[in-house]
Enzyme design. Structure first.
Site, mmCIF file in Angstrom:
data_model
loop_
_atom_site.group_PDB
_atom_site.id
_atom_site.type_symbol
_atom_site.label_atom_id
_atom_site.label_comp_id
_atom_site.label_asym_id
_atom_site.label_seq_id
_atom_site.Cartn_x
_atom_site.Cartn_y
_atom_site.Cartn_z
ATOM 1 N N CYS A 1 -0.309 -0.131 2.680
ATOM 2 C CA CYS A 1 -1.354 0.410 1.825
ATOM 3 C C CYS A 1 -1.440 -0.326 0.497
ATOM 4 O O CYS A 1 -0.418 -0.549 -0.173
ATOM 5 C CB CYS A 1 -1.088 1.894 1.592
ATOM 6 S SG CYS A 1 -2.301 2.678 0.529
ATOM 7 N N THR A 2 -2.651 -0.699 0.122
ATOM 8 C CA THR A 2 -2.855 -1.386 -1.155
ATOM 9 C C THR A 2 -2.446 -0.506 -2.321
ATOM 10 O O THR A 2 -1.736 -0.944 -3.233
ATOM 11 C CB THR A 2 -4.336 -1.791 -1.299
ATOM 12 O OG1 THR A 2 -4.682 -2.705 -0.259
ATOM 13 C CG2 THR A 2 -4.583 -2.451 -2.647
#
Length: 265
Positions: free
Chosen positions: A2-3
């Protein structure tokens, strides 16, 4: 990965992460603890029946809150907040760097830490950093609120006198709900602190509390002059309706469609 949780590259990502952590630490976990305390057997059975990773994680957080990380005074809350700093901005970053070193490469041989990814650096605690100290103090104050601990920094602090009190938030008789517009509740101090410390990890420009409020609070600023102009145009159309200066056009559904002379000529 996940960014937002692992590879932020702008302040919006940091504030989104901070808002999520705020909810988990100060809203969801106390609510789950209170649910457990109100009916321990039924709550435990329901979690055991679920048997998934989320249920296990919830039970672990409850155990931590009531045992391993239980706070009995404000000093305990300060210690807890200081350890959160170490966990979020030092230990987790070191683990990420260990997993993905600066010279790591992808399966195709390209550098793993290529744009837009930013290589993180763990922070070092400094008692002379006012932003860091403000974050720890604000976090400790809200932690104290969830445990019903009297905090002299809060004018609305209440002391529990009921010996039968069992809920985590009995002292304030309320759970913490994020409120961006109250500058005295320390909510935005915690969120801005979380976001800016994370921004430092990734060499992202920091923002002040007002800017953080606009993003984390999902505020869309309203320009007074534009609002006034739109309101004036609406009122002008109402005047025209009252003067019967309208044109009607039948439609396929046999419902009249009003055509404004101002807009359609």
């Amino acid at each position: 990965m996940c960014t937002v949780h692992s590879f932020p590259h702008n302040i919006d990502h940091c504030l989104t992460w901070a808002r999520s952590e705020f909810e988990g630490l100060l809203e969801k976990t106390p609510a789950e603890v209170n649910a457990y305390l109100s009916s321990p057997v039924e709550y435990t059975n329901s979690m055991m029946s679920a048997g998934d990773a989320q249920a296990r994680d919830t039970l672990e957080r409850i155990v931590e809150c009531l045992d391993k990380e239980k706070c009995e005074n404000f000093q305990d809350c300060l210690t807890w907040a200081r350890l959160r700093f170490e966990d979020y901005f030092v230990n987790r970053v070191k683990q990420l760097i260990y997993t993905f070193p600066e010279d790591a490469a992808t399966s195709t041989g390209a550098p793993f830490w290529s744009a837009p990814k930013r290589f993180p650096r763990p922070l070092q605690y400094s008692s002379s950093d006012p932003s860091l100290l403000n974050f720890i103090t604000a976090t400790a104050i809200l932690r104290a609120e969830t445990f019903g601990i009297l905090c002299l920094k809060r004018k609305d602090a209440k002391i529990v006198t009921d010996e039968k009190a069992t809920t985590l938030t009995t002292a304030s008789d309320e759970t913490i709900q994020f409120e961006k517009d109250d500058d005295t509740n320390y909510h935005m101090d915690v969120i801005a602190g979380l976001a800016n410390m994370r921004a430092r990890n990734y060499s992202i420009p920091e923002v002040d509390k007002l800017k953080a409020k606009f993003i984390a609070g999902r505020i869309i600023p309203a320009i007074a002059t534009s609002t006034a102009m739109a309101t004036g145009l609406v009122c002008l159309e109402l005047y025209k309706v009252s003067m019967e200066d309208t044109k009607w056009k039948p439609t396929g559904t046999h419902l009249p469609t009003w055509r404004s002379p101002l807009l359609h000529g």
